[in-house]
Write an enzyme that holds these catalytic residues in place. Structure first.
Site, PDB file in Angstrom:
ATOM      1  N   HIS A  10       0.910  -1.089  -0.108  1.00  0.00           N
ATOM      2  CA  HIS A  10      -0.116   0.340  -0.003  1.00  0.00           C
ATOM      3  C   HIS A  10       1.440   1.201  -0.015  1.00  0.00           C
ATOM      4  O   HIS A  10       1.936   1.243   0.250  1.00  0.00           O
ATOM      5  CB  HIS A  10      -0.840   0.147   1.029  1.00  0.00           C
ATOM      6  CG  HIS A  10      -0.318  -0.088   2.958  1.00  0.00           C
ATOM      7  ND1 HIS A  10       0.495   1.118   2.815  1.00  0.00           N
ATOM      8  CD2 HIS A  10       0.066  -0.905   2.969  1.00  0.00           C
ATOM      9  CE1 HIS A  10       1.098   0.918   4.411  1.00  0.00           C
ATOM     10  NE2 HIS A  10       0.608  -0.473   4.084  1.00  0.00           N
ATOM     11  N   ARG A  59      -6.090   1.298   3.469  1.00  0.00           N
ATOM     12  CA  ARG A  59      -4.411   2.122   3.658  1.00  0.00           C
ATOM     13  C   ARG A  59      -4.158   0.586   2.117  1.00  0.00           C
ATOM     14  O   ARG A  59      -4.292   0.936   0.847  1.00  0.00           O
ATOM     15  CB  ARG A  59      -3.279   1.935   3.944  1.00  0.00           C
ATOM     16  CG  ARG A  59      -3.504   0.533   4.878  1.00  0.00           C
ATOM     17  CD  ARG A  59      -2.119   1.101   5.864  1.00  0.00           C
ATOM     18  NE  ARG A  59      -1.618  -0.119   6.420  1.00  0.00           N
ATOM     19  CZ  ARG A  59      -2.654  -0.546   7.808  1.00  0.00           C
ATOM     20  NH1 ARG A  59      -3.286  -0.542   8.055  1.00  0.00           N
ATOM     21  NH2 ARG A  59      -1.452  -1.760   8.239  1.00  0.00           N
ATOM     22  N   GLU A  83      -1.993  -7.067   7.652  1.00  0.00           N
ATOM     23  CA  GLU A  83      -0.943  -6.772   8.305  1.00  0.00           C
ATOM     24  C   GLU A  83      -0.468  -7.623   9.491  1.00  0.00           C
ATOM     25  O   GLU A  83      -2.093  -8.126   9.833  1.00  0.00           O
ATOM     26  CB  GLU A  83      -0.393  -5.332   8.610  1.00  0.00           C
ATOM     27  CG  GLU A  83       0.695  -5.644   8.692  1.00  0.00           C
ATOM     28  CD  GLU A  83       2.196  -5.544   8.186  1.00  0.00           C
ATOM     29  OE1 GLU A  83       2.020  -6.830   8.142  1.00  0.00           O
ATOM     30  OE2 GLU A  83       3.051  -4.691   7.409  1.00  0.00           O
TER      31      GLU A  83
END
Length: 210
Positions: A10, A59, A83
């Site tokens: 991102h 994001r 993540e």
């Protein structure tokens, strides 16, 4: 012909600039990140991807939608591409983390956070699952996060866990290119910001494609 996967990190966020652990915290792109996503989209659109899938965190999703807009493709969403969870570290700077948890900081193991092996397993499994939906000569773009991509790639390539740190990280809106070869997945580009060049080499009977 073989499948390829572009793993795109991102764009930049304010927490990236402030060096804060983001993890599962849903931080938006900043102004620079929006511009980075637009640039990456303009380049990667030339590869004519067949499918785009993204982490559900905004994001990554906003970065993916920039590419979707450039290609006319819808963006699929998969929370397994998130993540690595940072537990008690999320929102804290590296300096704060090192002061409060010096031993855990040295091992980069967040209290209450995800184990690297678990992240590697879920991300690599997600990539395999989505890649299987692409034609044998197709291209999948996976939009995810720095640690998630690095760990997922390491697992896909079959690297022993003690060797995972040998694979460096990715800059914001940089990408890595995987190709499914006769003996498994191969890493063709890593932390790139330009389109891949064809490689002719005595190292392999196969030539990579643009």
């Amino acid at each position: 012909m073989s499948r390829r996967v572009v793993c795109l990190r991102h764009g930049q966020t304010l927490w990236n600039v402030e060096r804060r652990f983001q993890g599962h915290t849903d931080i938006p792109l900043d102004e620079t990140g929006v511009a980075q996503a637009a640039r990456a989209a303009s380049l990667l659109a030339y590869l004519r991807p067949d499918m785009i899938v993204s982490s559900d965190l905004q994001r990554a999703l906003h970065t993916a939608r920039a590419l979707g807009g450039a290609t006319g493709l819808d963006v699929a969403v998969d929370k397994e591409l998130r993540e690595r969870g940072g537990g008690e570290w999320e929102g804290l700077t590296r300096e704060q983390i090192s002061e409060r948890w010096p031993r855990e900081f040295a091992a980069w193991e967040a209290p209450g956070g995800e184990d690297v092996a678990d992240v590697a397993e879920r991300v690599s499994a997600a990539i395999r699952r989505w890649a299987a939906q692409v034609e044998p000569d197709g291209l999948l773009v996976v939009v995810s996060h720095g640690a998630a991509i690095r760990l997922g790639i390491a697992k896909l390539m079959g690297l022993p866990q003690e060797h995972w740190p040998a694979l460096g990280g990715l800059g914001n809106c940089s990408w890595s290119v995987l190709e499914e070869g006769r003996k498994g997945w191969r890493l063709m580009e890593h932390n790139a910001g330009t389109l891949p060049e064809p490689v002719q080499s005595d190292d392999s009977p196969e030539a990579t494609r643009t």
